[in-house]
Design an enzyme around this catalytic site. Structure first.
Site, PDB file in Angstrom:
ATOM      1  N   ARG A 193      50.177  87.191  59.716  1.00 55.37           N
ATOM      2  CA  ARG A 193      50.192  87.029  61.167  1.00 55.37           C
ATOM      3  C   ARG A 193      49.256  85.935  61.668  1.00 55.37           C
ATOM      4  O   ARG A 193      49.620  85.137  62.534  1.00 55.37           O
ATOM      5  CB  ARG A 193      49.893  88.350  61.864  1.00 55.37           C
ATOM      6  CG  ARG A 193      48.747  89.116  61.260  1.00 55.37           C
ATOM      7  CD  ARG A 193      48.525  90.441  61.943  1.00 55.37           C
ATOM      8  NE  ARG A 193      49.666  91.329  61.820  1.00 55.37           N
ATOM      9  CZ  ARG A 193      50.040  92.190  62.761  1.00 55.37           C
ATOM     10  NH1 ARG A 193      49.386  92.243  63.902  1.00 55.37           N
ATOM     11  NH2 ARG A 193      51.057  92.985  62.563  1.00 55.37           N
ATOM     12  N   HIS A 199      35.416  85.756  62.562  1.00 55.47           N
ATOM     13  CA  HIS A 199      36.824  85.461  62.837  1.00 55.47           C
ATOM     14  C   HIS A 199      36.851  85.004  64.292  1.00 55.47           C
ATOM     15  O   HIS A 199      37.311  85.705  65.184  1.00 55.47           O
ATOM     16  CB  HIS A 199      37.658  86.710  62.639  1.00 55.47           C
ATOM     17  CG  HIS A 199      39.149  86.468  62.591  1.00 55.47           C
ATOM     18  ND1 HIS A 199      39.728  85.227  62.728  1.00 55.47           N
ATOM     19  CD2 HIS A 199      40.176  87.342  62.407  1.00 55.47           C
ATOM     20  CE1 HIS A 199      41.047  85.338  62.630  1.00 55.47           C
ATOM     21  NE2 HIS A 199      41.359  86.611  62.440  1.00 55.47           N
ATOM     22  N   LYS A 217      44.438  79.559  38.908  1.00 53.55           N
ATOM     23  CA  LYS A 217      44.272  79.055  37.551  1.00 53.55           C
ATOM     24  C   LYS A 217      42.815  78.732  37.258  1.00 53.55           C
ATOM     25  O   LYS A 217      42.490  78.100  36.273  1.00 53.55           O
ATOM     26  CB  LYS A 217      45.124  77.797  37.365  1.00 53.55           C
ATOM     27  CG  LYS A 217      46.598  78.068  37.555  1.00 53.55           C
ATOM     28  CD  LYS A 217      47.444  76.880  37.105  1.00 53.55           C
ATOM     29  CE  LYS A 217      48.885  77.086  37.549  1.00 53.55           C
ATOM     30  NZ  LYS A 217      49.339  76.076  38.512  1.00 53.55           N
ATOM     31  N   ARG A 242      41.073  80.550  55.689  1.00 52.99           N
ATOM     32  CA  ARG A 242      40.715  81.972  55.562  1.00 52.99           C
ATOM     33  C   ARG A 242      40.348  82.227  54.107  1.00 52.99           C
ATOM     34  O   ARG A 242      41.048  81.799  53.197  1.00 52.99           O
ATOM     35  CB  ARG A 242      41.858  82.879  55.974  1.00 52.99           C
ATOM     36  CG  ARG A 242      41.551  84.349  55.622  1.00 52.99           C
ATOM     37  CD  ARG A 242      42.549  85.280  56.191  1.00 52.99           C
ATOM     38  NE  ARG A 242      42.306  85.484  57.603  1.00 52.99           N
ATOM     39  CZ  ARG A 242      42.766  86.506  58.301  1.00 52.99           C
ATOM     40  NH1 ARG A 242      43.506  87.399  57.716  1.00 52.99           N
ATOM     41  NH2 ARG A 242      42.511  86.610  59.576  1.00 52.99           N
TER      42      ARG A 242
END
Lengths: 433, 185, 313
Positions: free
Chosen positions: C60, C138, C88, C110
């Site tokens: 979202r 945030h 990896k 993020r």
């Protein structure tokens, strides 16, 4: 064992002899065959005709007994890409050290006599500092089966411990400590209950504000209490490594008052820094034990002054840059520190937070006492293990230019006041600035 | 607009002149339009006030169905990131589809033409008008783009170091005026 | 001198001035209108490349940023952890340096590690927008929350805002605390003691270990998501008990002011921290939050691009 045959004198220096207790006095020192032969006040007498004496001018410097580090990681065997006994010894000598104890958590672990002998040989080969390997308590440090402590003692180990690992089974630790006591060994224990430890930072305002995983002081407090109790039960000389909290100090003070045979150390990082250093997520400040609150730091300084904490350890733990150039959570833990310990502590002296006499006691006298080593005083007949210190020079620390192979230090870019300028091990100069 | 350090040079329109100019514009638009239905879009901020005046005047000359909108062109400016004064995004309020409509774009002062270029870009996103014409209260010349007003209340010659401001009572001024200021460096 | 109309990076709300936060919210007003047009696009970020660098997955938030960037006419590139070289073993820094080969102007990031956005901002020459760094911050979520409150209540100053749930692990809580305090709102925190971080009361907020005192007389109640992943960590015994004791239901909501707003950063655990009735009630502005999220993110991207544009001069 190499000694200098020639007569050597260090003249025009300030002599700080812990035995005399007072301030430094202007004087001179002479040594030959690795042993101090004379100590004098004031101007050194002119050498008699025909005598072959080398004079070293110590003008502006302070002479003190050399330093002994009881907890360092030279990463050999197994992690030579980070440091070796040779490179670590060089770094130690540049830090004023003539003896270093090495943590057992190498690869292979120091858990059998062959690794003990290997390290002793590497130390001799590097010929800079005396190496004292710390043997592990249990095989693979898994806390299940005792390691061959007796054999390691016979091979020359004087200390045992489980590195930075907490021995989970208290009953098992009790047996290891009893057994180690059998051989006159000192047991070195670090102090954090892992089930309370959620992360590498101090549980406090900084961790809350920055969202960092953290560990409360009680994790140390519980471990210290356990180790004190076992020291009392077993009677084995026990050293509590790297105390970081006021709570730990409180317990140790109490145990001392009750006459229990324990000693304690603190790392330079917990003395000089607090949790605020973690504010910017700089991985260079990620050390263990965590940097705690200012109240803890002040309690540690006071404890060092009054002797509750006996010694300062470097907790030298070098890492390559790749381990630190990552997000804080993923970064390796530890700092390369052995060449900086005097500078860090002397800076605290300059700031009025420590006394110079305490620093010398913490780096030179008390470690020798715990390990039953000769020396630590400047008087005739003692080994010529000496360090000449510049207490005034201000130098900026540059991680990339450390003598150690490791580049990781939280002091990178800061100015430190004071540094060693010459180190002598049994009369032989192992370092000159 | 640079608010600091300017001195008043001359008043080119007083309240009476403004009123006459607005009715004159309404009349000319009436003469040049077949339809009764028109959309007035005022450009923020000065153009909106002029458009509101024009709205009343146009009702008086017989336009029956006038839809009104405001257009903020900040996001379409070509100097949006480089202008020394960073303009704040104001509101755009156009609640009807412009497709097929007879649009009259209204601004207070026509100068380089860049504002109008930006406005035309913005209008495109609101539909496909039948036609778009431009009405301004003052045309001060010094065009940098090939744009002209279809209806101009007053045309004046100005220098580049001058600014022309339309000051109306609804904007907070004492009386209606159009003033030429000289910028002081 | 901080220019309130541009943003160098947006790493956290802590330290942003009231003028800057107000400027972001004001800009968002203008951008919300764009989303109401038929053609939902304006040109300011034409030619600007925005990389959505989502090491910690999120559908979202990523889509919200993607829509915001596209509505500003920017070009977007998606980079997520599972499909990336990070799985990896490539380090974050190396991955980011490789990204720079595509010359992104703005990186929306993020990551699960706190400080990750700051880490990159110190090493990479792009504008960094933090879309969540572990439990730390945030900022765009808090901005859209404040936008919603301001739009509905007409102000932020003096608003009584209750934030309820797993405060200790919540970046939404932390950013809202900083943002709301900066804007003069009053903050009440509530959650089980196992989820209240130590010394959180060093911030000028009131702290409660039950939901009722926090909600009483509140203008806004923000319920935080109880993360199922936390269940195994001994923080609370069961969903059922959490819902009964700390969850928001119509009964408890009556303690708040009658026009109290109900907010949730999403995604909701219906029946755990919030009952379906409350989530779907007229007091709930949860869907508006999502809508406002695009406008606020457009404002943030616009202001970061503006800083890049100005600094090119």
């Amino acid at each position: 064992m190499m000694v200098t045959v020639m007569r050597t004198r260090i003249v025009n220096c300030q002599i700080f002899d812990p035995a005399t207790g007072g301030d430094a006095f202007p004087g001179w020192v002479e040594f030959e065959n690795g042993v101090i032969t004379a100590v004098g006040k004031g101007q050194a007498p002119a050498p008699s005709a025909g005598a072959e004496i080398t004079d070293i001018d110590g003008q502006g410097f302070t002479l003190a007994p050399s330093f002994v580090d009881m907890y360092a990681n030279f990463c050999e065997p197994g992690y030579e890409y980070r440091e070796t006994v040779a490179s670590g010894s060089r770094a130690a000598a540049s830090g004023g050290y003539t003896a270093v104890c090495l943590r057992p958590d190498t690869d292979p672990i120091i858990q059998r006599s062959d690794v003990v002998r290997f390290l002793l040989e590497r130390g001799v080969f590097a010929n800079m500092v005396d190496i004292f390997p710390i043997g592990a308590l249990s095989m693979n440090m898994e806390g299940q089966t005792m390691a061959e402590i007796g054999e390691m003692a016979a091979a020359g180990a004087r200390l045992v411990g489980e590195g930075n690992t907490f021995v989970k089974r208290t009953g098992f630790l009790r047996r290891c400590m009893e057994y180690a006591g059998n051989f006159g060994l000192v047991v070195m224990l670090t102090n954090e209950d892992p089930s309370l430890a959620e992360g590498p930072c101090h549980e406090g305002f900084m961790s809350t504000s920055r969202g960092l995983k953290c560990t409360p002081v009680q994790a140390e407090e519980i471990a210290v209490a356990r180790h004190i109790a076992l020291a009392e039960l077993t009677g084995t000389p026990t050293h509590l490594v790297k105390i970081s909290s006021a709570a730990g100090v409180r317990l140790i003070r109490d145990a001392r008052a009750r006459g229990i045979n324990i000693t304690a150390s603190v790392s330079i990082h917990n003395l000089a820094l607090n949790e605020d250093a973690n504010a910017g997520y700089d991985a260079m400040t990620k050390v263990w034990p965590p940097l705690r609150a200012e109240e803890d730091r002040l309690a540690l300084l006071a404890a060092l002054e009054d002797g509750t904490i006996d010694i300062v350890v470097s907790d030298h733990d070098p890492h390559v840059i790749e381990g630190k150039e990552v997000e804080f959570d993923l970064a390796t833990v530890g700092a390369s520190s052995i060449e900086l310990t005097f500078g860090v502590l002397n800076t605290l002296v300059e700031r009025g937070e420590l006394k110079f006499a305490t620093v010398i006691r913490a780096l030179a006298t008390a470690p020798r006492k715990i390990m039953h080593l000769d020396g630590g005083v400047i008087s005739a007949g003692m080994p010529a293990d000496l360090v000449l210190l510049d207490r005034k020079a201000v130098r900026k620390v540059c991680g990339a230019e450390l003598v150690s192979q490791g580049v990781n230090t939280p002091f990178d870019g800061t100015d430190l006041a004071g540094c060693p300028v010459m180190t002598f091990r049994r009369g032989r100069m192992t370092f000159a600035a | 607009m640079g608010e600091t350090n300017k001195i008043e040079k001359r008043v080119i329109m007083d309240a009476r002149a403004v009123e006459l100019a607005v009715s004159d514009l309404a009349g000319r638009i009436r003469a040049a339009s077949d339809e009764d239905q028109v959309c007035l879009i005022g450009i923020q901020t000065g153009g909106v006030y002029v458009a509101q005046r024009l709205h009343k005047a146009m009702e008086a000359v017989g336009f029956k169905d006038i839809c009104f909108g405001r257009l903020d062109i900040t996001l379409y400016r070509d100097d949006i990131f480089t202008a020394l004064q960073q303009p704040v995004v104001r509101s755009t309020d156009i609640r009807f589809d412009l497709t097929g409509k007879n649009v009259i774009l209204v601004d207070d002062v026509l100068y380089t033409g860049r504002t109008i270029r930006a406005a035309l870009d913005a209008l495109v996103d609101f539909g496909r008008p039948r036609r778009v014409r431009l009405a301004v209260l003052v045309d001060r010349g010094l065009r940098e783009y090939p744009i002209q007003a279809d209806f101009a209340g007053r045309t004046v010659n100005t220098d580049a170091n001058e600014t022309v401001q339309v000051e109306l009572v609804e904007m907070g001024f004492e009386r209606d005026r159009v003033v030429v200021y000289e910028r002081q460096s | 001198m901080e220019n309130p109309n541009t943003l160098n990076h947006l790493l956290a709300l802590e330290g942003l001035s009231k003028e800057t936060v107000t400027s972001i919210l004001d800009h968002a007003v203008g951008f919300k209108e764009v989303s109401k047009r038929r053609i939902k696009k304006v040109p300011p970020l034409r030619g600007v490349t925005v990389v959505l660098f989502f090491i910690e997955n999120s559908t979202r938030t990523r889509i919200s940023f993607e829509v915001a960037a596209k509505r500003l006419s920017a070009d977007t590139l998606n980079f997520s952890a599972s499909t990336s070289s990070l799985s990896k073993g490539e380090t974050l820094l190396d991955t980011a340096k490789n990204l720079m080969a595509m010359q992104p102007d703005i990186i929306v990031m993020r990551h699960f590690a706190p400080g990750a956005a700051k880490f990159l901002s110190e090493r990479i020459p792009a504008g960094i927008v933090n879309a969540g760094d572990g439990p730390h911050a945030h900022p765009t979520q808090a901005l859209l929350d404040m936008y919603t409150m301001r739009e509905r209540k007409g102000r932020l100053e003096g608003l009584e805002v209750a934030i309820v749930g797993d405060i200790a692990h919540s970046r939404v809580a932390r950013s809202n605390i900083h943002g709301l305090l900066t804007m003069g709102a009053k903050v009440r925190l509530a959650g089980p003691r196992t989820m209240l971080p130590t010394m959180i009361d060093r911030f000028p907020v009131s702290v409660h270990d039950r939901i009722e005192p926090a909600i009483e007389g509140a203008d806004v109640v923000m319920m935080l998501r109880i993360q199922k992943e936390r269940m195994g960590k001994d923080l609370f015994p069961s969903d059922r008990e959490y819902a009964r004791v700390f969850g928001l239901d119509s009964q408890k909501l009556k303690l708040a002011k009658p026009d109290c707003l109900v907010m949730h950063p999403g995604p909701m655990n219906r029946g755990v921290e919030i009952t379906p009735e409350v989530a779907d009630s007229t007091q709930s502005v949860i869907l508006e939050q999502v809508e406002n999220g695009v406008a606020v993110r457009m404002a943030v991207l616009f202001m970061v691009a503006r800083h890049l544009g100005v600094s090119e001069e």
